[in-house]
Design an enzyme around this catalytic site. Structure first.
Site, mmCIF file in Angstrom:
data_model
loop_
_atom_site.group_PDB
_atom_site.id
_atom_site.type_symbol
_atom_site.label_atom_id
_atom_site.label_comp_id
_atom_site.label_asym_id
_atom_site.label_seq_id
_atom_site.Cartn_x
_atom_site.Cartn_y
_atom_site.Cartn_z
ATOM 1 N N LYS A 22 -4.734 -1.421 -21.443
ATOM 2 C CA LYS A 22 -3.848 -0.372 -20.901
ATOM 3 C C LYS A 22 -2.868 -0.972 -19.894
ATOM 4 C CE LYS A 22 -5.158 2.148 -17.263
ATOM 5 N NZ LYS A 22 -4.216 2.321 -16.149
ATOM 6 N N ASN A 23 -3.370 -1.830 -19.021
ATOM 7 C CA ASN A 23 -2.513 -2.340 -17.953
ATOM 8 C C ASN A 23 -1.483 -3.349 -18.444
ATOM 9 O OD1 ASN A 23 -3.815 -0.654 -16.245
ATOM 10 N ND2 ASN A 23 -4.932 -2.242 -15.113
ATOM 11 N N ARG A 92 0.653 7.498 -12.632
ATOM 12 C CA ARG A 92 1.114 6.769 -11.460
ATOM 13 C C ARG A 92 1.914 5.523 -11.844
ATOM 14 N NH1 ARG A 92 -1.723 8.590 -7.964
ATOM 15 N NH2 ARG A 92 -3.386 8.714 -9.480
ATOM 16 N N CYS A 116 -3.003 10.872 -5.233
ATOM 17 C CA CYS A 116 -3.533 9.637 -4.662
ATOM 18 C C CYS A 116 -5.029 9.562 -4.872
ATOM 19 C CB CYS A 116 -3.222 9.578 -3.172
ATOM 20 S SG CYS A 116 -1.736 8.698 -2.820
ATOM 21 N N ARG A 121 -1.241 4.754 -2.181
ATOM 22 C CA ARG A 121 -0.725 3.719 -3.089
ATOM 23 C C ARG A 121 0.764 3.610 -2.842
ATOM 24 N NH1 ARG A 121 -3.737 3.957 -8.897
ATOM 25 N NH2 ARG A 121 -2.966 1.836 -9.106
ATOM 26 N N PRO A 122 1.134 2.943 -1.744
ATOM 27 C CA PRO A 122 2.553 2.860 -1.394
ATOM 28 C C PRO A 122 3.335 2.022 -2.406
ATOM 29 C CG PRO A 122 1.218 1.507 0.087
ATOM 30 C CD PRO A 122 0.272 2.193 -0.829
ATOM 31 N N ILE A 123 4.662 2.176 -2.376
ATOM 32 C CA ILE A 123 5.505 1.353 -3.254
ATOM 33 C C ILE A 123 6.518 0.570 -2.423
ATOM 34 C CG2 ILE A 123 5.225 2.691 -5.397
ATOM 35 C CD1 ILE A 123 7.967 3.997 -4.703
ATOM 36 N N ASP A 124 6.157 0.355 -1.138
ATOM 37 C CA ASP A 124 7.090 -0.335 -0.238
ATOM 38 C C ASP A 124 7.451 -1.737 -0.735
ATOM 39 O OD1 ASP A 124 4.263 -0.605 0.396
ATOM 40 O OD2 ASP A 124 4.863 -1.918 2.038
ATOM 41 N N ASP A 306 -11.011 -2.786 -10.758
ATOM 42 C CA ASP A 306 -11.217 -1.825 -11.849
ATOM 43 C C ASP A 306 -12.614 -1.926 -12.467
ATOM 44 O OD1 ASP A 306 -8.693 -0.932 -11.447
ATOM 45 O OD2 ASP A 306 -7.817 -1.789 -13.259
ATOM 46 N N ILE A 328 -9.438 -3.839 -2.352
ATOM 47 C CA ILE A 328 -8.091 -3.554 -2.877
ATOM 48 C C ILE A 328 -7.640 -2.128 -2.555
ATOM 49 C CG2 ILE A 328 -6.600 -3.573 -4.933
ATOM 50 C CD1 ILE A 328 -7.680 -6.345 -4.255
ATOM 51 N N ARG A 398 -7.432 8.245 -19.906
ATOM 52 C CA ARG A 398 -6.236 7.488 -19.501
ATOM 53 C C ARG A 398 -6.390 6.015 -19.868
ATOM 54 N NH1 ARG A 398 -5.590 7.642 -13.591
ATOM 55 N NH2 ARG A 398 -4.205 6.000 -14.278
HETATM 56 C C1 UD1 Z 1 -2.631 -2.240 -10.916
HETATM 57 C C2 UD1 Z 1 -3.455 -1.694 -12.060
HETATM 58 C C3 UD1 Z 1 -4.726 -1.052 -11.529
HETATM 59 C C4 UD1 Z 1 -5.493 -2.034 -10.667
HETATM 60 C C5 UD1 Z 1 -4.585 -2.631 -9.592
HETATM 61 C C6 UD1 Z 1 -5.250 -3.735 -8.795
HETATM 62 C C7 UD1 Z 1 -1.819 -1.103 -13.723
HETATM 63 C C8 UD1 Z 1 -1.136 -0.026 -14.502
HETATM 64 N N1 UD1 Z 1 -2.665 -0.710 -12.771
HETATM 65 O O1 UD1 Z 1 -2.273 -1.151 -10.090
HETATM 66 O O2 UD1 Z 1 -5.524 -0.651 -12.641
HETATM 67 O O3 UD1 Z 1 -6.560 -1.370 -10.045
HETATM 68 O O4 UD1 Z 1 -3.403 -3.198 -10.202
HETATM 69 O O5 UD1 Z 1 -5.680 -4.745 -9.631
HETATM 70 O O6 UD1 Z 1 -1.641 -2.282 -13.991
HETATM 71 N N2 UD1 Z 1 0.322 -2.003 -2.312
HETATM 72 C C9 UD1 Z 1 1.138 -1.795 -1.199
HETATM 73 N N3 UD1 Z 1 2.478 -1.639 -1.393
HETATM 74 C C10 UD1 Z 1 3.051 -1.698 -2.626
HETATM 75 C C11 UD1 Z 1 2.228 -1.907 -3.747
HETATM 76 C C12 UD1 Z 1 0.868 -2.055 -3.557
HETATM 77 O O7 UD1 Z 1 0.656 -1.739 -0.079
HETATM 78 O O8 UD1 Z 1 4.288 -1.544 -2.724
HETATM 79 C C13 UD1 Z 1 -1.126 -2.136 -2.132
HETATM 80 C C14 UD1 Z 1 -1.892 -0.976 -2.781
HETATM 81 O O9 UD1 Z 1 -1.957 0.137 -1.923
HETATM 82 C C15 UD1 Z 1 -3.237 -1.587 -3.038
HETATM 83 C C16 UD1 Z 1 -2.895 -3.035 -3.343
HETATM 84 O O10 UD1 Z 1 -1.584 -3.265 -2.842
HETATM 85 O O11 UD1 Z 1 -4.024 -1.538 -1.879
HETATM 86 C C17 UD1 Z 1 -2.954 -3.378 -4.829
HETATM 87 O O12 UD1 Z 1 -2.029 -2.604 -5.509
HETATM 88 P P1 UD1 Z 1 -1.293 -3.110 -6.829
HETATM 89 O O13 UD1 Z 1 -1.721 -4.502 -7.162
HETATM 90 O O14 UD1 Z 1 0.152 -2.844 -6.665
HETATM 91 O O15 UD1 Z 1 -1.909 -2.131 -7.901
HETATM 92 P P2 UD1 Z 1 -1.126 -1.316 -9.001
HETATM 93 O O16 UD1 Z 1 -0.038 -2.157 -9.580
HETATM 94 O O17 UD1 Z 1 -0.802 0.042 -8.500
#
Ligand code: UD1
Length: 417
Positions: A22-23, A92, A116, A121-124, A306, A328, A398
């Site tokens: 999926k990922n 998401r 959430c 799950r920020p996108i900063d 995961d 994480i 999902r």
């Molecule tokens: C992806 C996977 C998810 C997996 C995760 C960690 C997909 C579709 N999803 O999620 O299944 O659990 O990787 O292996 O591939 N963070 C920030 N700011 C950001 C982005 C992330 O602070 O802009 C933090 C998140 O809050 C979290 C950590 O970084 O604590 C990991 O997030 P991230 O690796 O981005 O996970 P996803 O890509 O959302």
């Protein structure tokens, strides 16, 4: 709303095949908008999340259809760059379309991805990186508007954390940007390598995927390609957990052993025999597992967050105490209260869960609250005595394709109602 009714206690036997990841599928479907041609993704799992991605693609003006295990995406007539709120909320990971749409049309408009379930799950990191590539970004009333009027330009981007989604968005935005982009502290997950393999066969110049530094030399055009998605390592880990929890002996087909290198030793140390040969894993569990070595979730190649819930479910019936440290996501122990309903003995303090193994679990009605938590409850229910009902199966769907059929083929008593 669907439920699983599981009569636990059956030993599993035989073999089952793991479907595509999926990922990987989700960023690959977003990447298809960049090629402006016809792309075929083989081994694409049929999930509610991949279905949501197909609906996003169609909304954007792409053709997207499924033919058995393949998804065919033609992005040559894509004509819009916005994603409506209802589609964004559904999944998401729709945020991964941001970099791809921006690159393709010069303007991407979408709302923040929905709810959430795992804590904030920020996108900063995504936003900061896209700004470094030259995007202008306005965030107002929950809407993100990204424009790249003068085109995107290569940049040096150092991630403060190796975020999977941010690494994917940067790659998607940078692949056709002018000049060279360097990502330092990039995510190293196999799904990142899969994305770069797809893009490189489409004509991109990406080096270092799977390593901490990725270099992307921007190219002017890409073309449509055929690509086979890698197997889902988390589905494999879930099946391993199911075998371990039930003292079973099964084969798991279609795996890539290297992707499971942090997971296999956990099962071996708790007494399972594990042998991998030519993409097939044989796992034979003892009557009762030993406690697991301490599990700390980490970015790849560390233990994947995961897999934490399904592996914890297996630890509930091991002899002795197993410790899980979730590094994480902040809120990824939601399955614990439900595992306790099934008779597990688990104490949680902040990001640490201590699982004192019990001799056996018993049936109860439980509620899944997130995707991998649902998988954990299923593993526990397979080991529990009696009939367990698990609601919230829409979360499971999902990420797991027809999981009740796959488990039934291994001899489990699972009914979807
Ligand atoms: C992806 C996977 C998810 C997996 C995760 C960690 C997909 C579709 N999803 O999620 O299944 O659990 O990787 O292996 O591939 N963070 C920030 N700011 C950001 C982005 C992330 O602070 O802009 C933090 C998140 O809050 C979290 C950590 O970084 O604590 C990991 O997030 P991230 O690796 O981005 O996970 P996803 O890509 O959302």
């Amino acid at each position: 709303m669907s439920r699983y009714v599981i009569c636990g206690g059956n030993k599993l036997c035989g073999s089952a095949e793991v479907h595509g990841a999926k990922n990987s599928a989700l960023p690959l479907m977003a990447a298809a908008v960049l090629t402006g041609g016809e792309n075929v993704l083989f081994n694409c799992p049929d999930l509610s999340d991949t279905d949501a991605s197909m609906r996003i693609l169609r909304y954007l003006g792409c053709e997207a259809r499924r033919e058995s295990d393949a998804v065919i995406i033609n992005s040559s007539h894509m004509f819009r760059g916005d994603i409506p709120d209802d589609l964004m909320r559904e999944m998401r990971s729709s945020i991964v379309f941001l970099g791809a749409i921006l690159s393709r049309t010069g303007r991407a408009v979408m709302t923040f991805p929905g709810g959430c379930e795992l804590g904030p799950r920020p996108i900063d990191l995504h936003i900061k990186a896209l700004k470094a590539l030259g995007a202008e970004i306005v965030e107002r009333h929950g809407i993100i508007e990204c424009t790249a009027g003068k085109g995107l330009k290569g940049a040096k981007i150092a991630l403060s954390f190796p975020s999977v989604g941010a690494t994917e968005n940067i790659i998607l935005a940078a692949v056709k940007a002018e000049g060279t982009t360097t990502i330092t502290n990039a995510a190293r997950e196999p799904e990142i390598v899969d994305l770069c393999d797809f893009l490189n066969s489409a004509g991109a110049c990406i080096y270092g995927a799977g390593e901490g530094v990725i270099v992307i030399d921007g190219v002017k055009t890409l073309s449509g390609v055929q690509h086979t998605i890698i197997p889902d390592r988390i589905v494999a880990a879930t099946l391993m957990s199911a075998a371990a929890a039930t003292g079973s002996d099964i084969e798991i087909d279609g795996i890539i052993q290297a992707h499971l290198s942090s997971i296999i030793p956990v099962f071996e140390e708790s007494g399972c025999f594990v042998k991998c040969d030519c993409g097939t894993m044989h796992i034979k569990a003892p009557e009762r597992l030993r406690a697991m070595p301490i599990i700390r979730t980490m970015p790849y190649p560390g233990f994947p967050t995961d897999a934490q819930a399904p592996v914890m479910a297996a630890a509930t019936v091991a002899e002795g105490a197993s410790v899980f440290v979730e590094n994480i996501f902040e809120n990824r122990f939601k399955h614990v209260t439900e595992l306790i309903r099934l008779g597990a003995d688990i104490k949680v303090e902040n990001k640490v869960a201590v699982v004192n193994g019990v001799k056996s679990l018993y049936a109860a009605n439980v509620q899944a609250q997130d995707l991998r938590g649902a998988a954990g409850l299923i593993v526990a229910a397979l080991a529990a005595e009696g009939k367990t009902e698990i609601s919230g199966i829409e979360y499971l769907e999902r990420g797991y394709e027809n999981f009740e059929l796959l488990l039934s083929s291994l001899g489990a008593d699972v009914l979807k109602v």
